[in-house]
Design a protein around this motif. Structure first.
Motif, mmCIF file in Angstrom:
data_model
loop_
_atom_site.group_PDB
_atom_site.id
_atom_site.type_symbol
_atom_site.label_atom_id
_atom_site.label_comp_id
_atom_site.label_asym_id
_atom_site.label_seq_id
_atom_site.Cartn_x
_atom_site.Cartn_y
_atom_site.Cartn_z
ATOM 1 N N ILE A 1 0.847 -1.200 0.000
ATOM 2 C CA ILE A 1 0.000 0.000 0.000
ATOM 3 C C ILE A 1 0.881 1.248 0.000
ATOM 4 C CG2 ILE A 1 -1.646 1.370 1.346
ATOM 5 C CD1 ILE A 1 -2.852 -1.351 2.292
ATOM 6 N N GLU A 2 1.882 1.258 0.875
ATOM 7 C CA GLU A 2 2.783 2.414 0.942
ATOM 8 C C GLU A 2 3.524 2.611 -0.379
ATOM 9 O OE1 GLU A 2 5.126 1.558 4.413
ATOM 10 O OE2 GLU A 2 3.580 2.337 5.762
ATOM 11 N N THR A 3 3.967 1.522 -0.997
ATOM 12 C CA THR A 3 4.668 1.608 -2.278
ATOM 13 C C THR A 3 3.752 2.172 -3.360
ATOM 14 O OG1 THR A 3 6.113 -0.235 -1.706
ATOM 15 C CG2 THR A 3 5.909 0.288 -4.046
ATOM 16 N N LEU A 4 2.514 1.687 -3.421
ATOM 17 C CA LEU A 4 1.566 2.180 -4.416
ATOM 18 C C LEU A 4 1.278 3.670 -4.215
ATOM 19 C CD1 LEU A 4 -0.940 -0.820 -4.443
ATOM 20 C CD2 LEU A 4 0.563 -0.154 -6.322
ATOM 21 N N LYS A 5 1.150 4.091 -2.972
ATOM 22 C CA LYS A 5 0.814 5.482 -2.676
ATOM 23 C C LYS A 5 1.994 6.427 -2.902
ATOM 24 C CE LYS A 5 -3.494 5.010 -1.861
ATOM 25 N NZ LYS A 5 -4.473 5.636 -2.738
ATOM 26 N N LYS A 6 3.209 5.898 -2.921
ATOM 27 C CA LYS A 6 4.395 6.727 -3.194
ATOM 28 C C LYS A 6 4.689 6.826 -4.691
ATOM 29 C CE LYS A 6 6.651 5.839 1.199
ATOM 30 N NZ LYS A 6 7.647 5.034 1.890
ATOM 31 N N ASP A 7 4.067 5.963 -5.491
ATOM 32 C CA ASP A 7 4.305 5.934 -6.927
ATOM 33 C C ASP A 7 3.445 7.003 -7.607
ATOM 34 O OD1 ASP A 7 3.713 5.068 -9.773
ATOM 35 O OD2 ASP A 7 5.202 3.553 -9.224
ATOM 36 N N GLU A 8 4.094 7.879 -8.357
ATOM 37 C CA GLU A 8 3.411 9.003 -8.989
ATOM 38 C C GLU A 8 2.256 8.578 -9.898
ATOM 39 O OE1 GLU A 8 5.055 12.427 -11.781
ATOM 40 O OE2 GLU A 8 6.204 12.211 -9.919
ATOM 41 N N THR A 9 2.405 7.476 -10.595
ATOM 42 C CA THR A 9 1.362 7.045 -11.534
ATOM 43 C C THR A 9 0.257 6.217 -10.869
ATOM 44 O OG1 THR A 9 2.616 5.083 -12.166
ATOM 45 C CG2 THR A 9 2.943 7.054 -13.508
ATOM 46 N N LEU A 10 0.508 5.704 -9.664
ATOM 47 C CA LEU A 10 -0.452 4.810 -9.011
ATOM 48 C C LEU A 10 -1.116 5.412 -7.773
ATOM 49 C CD1 LEU A 10 1.715 1.559 -9.198
ATOM 50 C CD2 LEU A 10 -0.087 2.281 -10.785
ATOM 51 N N ARG A 11 -0.582 6.501 -7.262
ATOM 52 C CA ARG A 11 -1.008 7.021 -5.947
ATOM 53 C C ARG A 11 -2.484 7.389 -5.838
ATOM 54 N NH1 ARG A 11 2.482 12.299 -6.434
ATOM 55 N NH2 ARG A 11 3.963 10.767 -5.689
ATOM 56 N N ASP A 12 -3.122 7.726 -6.961
ATOM 57 C CA ASP A 12 -4.524 8.146 -6.897
ATOM 58 C C ASP A 12 -5.522 6.992 -6.973
ATOM 59 O OD1 ASP A 12 -3.795 10.822 -6.642
ATOM 60 O OD2 ASP A 12 -3.731 11.113 -8.807
ATOM 61 N N ILE A 13 -5.017 5.774 -7.157
ATOM 62 C CA ILE A 13 -5.904 4.607 -7.215
ATOM 63 C C ILE A 13 -6.340 4.267 -5.789
ATOM 64 C CG2 ILE A 13 -6.106 2.167 -7.833
ATOM 65 C CD1 ILE A 13 -3.772 2.700 -9.851
ATOM 66 N N PRO A 14 -7.641 4.224 -5.523
ATOM 67 C CA PRO A 14 -8.097 3.864 -4.180
ATOM 68 C C PRO A 14 -7.729 2.414 -3.843
ATOM 69 C CG PRO A 14 -9.973 4.337 -5.617
ATOM 70 C CD PRO A 14 -8.743 4.514 -6.428
#
Length: 120
Positions: free
Chosen positions: A65-78
């Motif tokens: 979850i933390e990795t996804l939220k730190k990724d510029e292209t993935l961070r907005d995916i709930p």
């Protein structure tokens, strides 16, 4: 067009249940059994929602979850965390990592579908 949902779950029965529920409600699920593949699959699949188990072998769902939220292209995916991790303080830790929703196992099918509809 159906909304795309990445389902990260190592338990085959739960994975089948989640994907079947999503299909019945007109979502397009993409199953991921190994959390180590989750970030790459999210990049290639471009989901509208990620359903994330927390207790995975090899890698923690919290870390993912933390990795996804730190990724510029993935961070907005709930992200909806689905877990048997139900001790005091766990929901707060999961939400602090970036999950927008939390559903504990065993779960209500109705609650699962309501959360998916609210997020996707």
């Amino acid at each position: 067009m159906s909304k795309r949902v990445l389902v990260v779950e190592d338990n085959e029965l739960n994975l089948k249940l989640f994907c079947d529920l999503l299909r019945v409600h007109d979502y397009l699920p993409e199953p991921v059994r190994d959390g180590r593949e989750a970030v790459d699959r999210a990049r290639s699949f471009c989901p509208d929602l990620v359903i994330m188990d927390i207790q995975l072998p090899h890698v923690s769902g919290l870390d993912l979850i933390e990795t996804l939220k730190k990724d510029e292209t993935l961070r907005d995916i709930p992200i909806m965390a689905v877990t048997a991790f139900a001790a005091k303080g766990d929901e707060e830790r999961i939400r602090a990592a970036g999950a927008e929703a939390y559903v504990s196992k065993p779960m209500s099918v109705t609650r699962f579908v309501q959360q998916v509809q609210a997020l996707a």
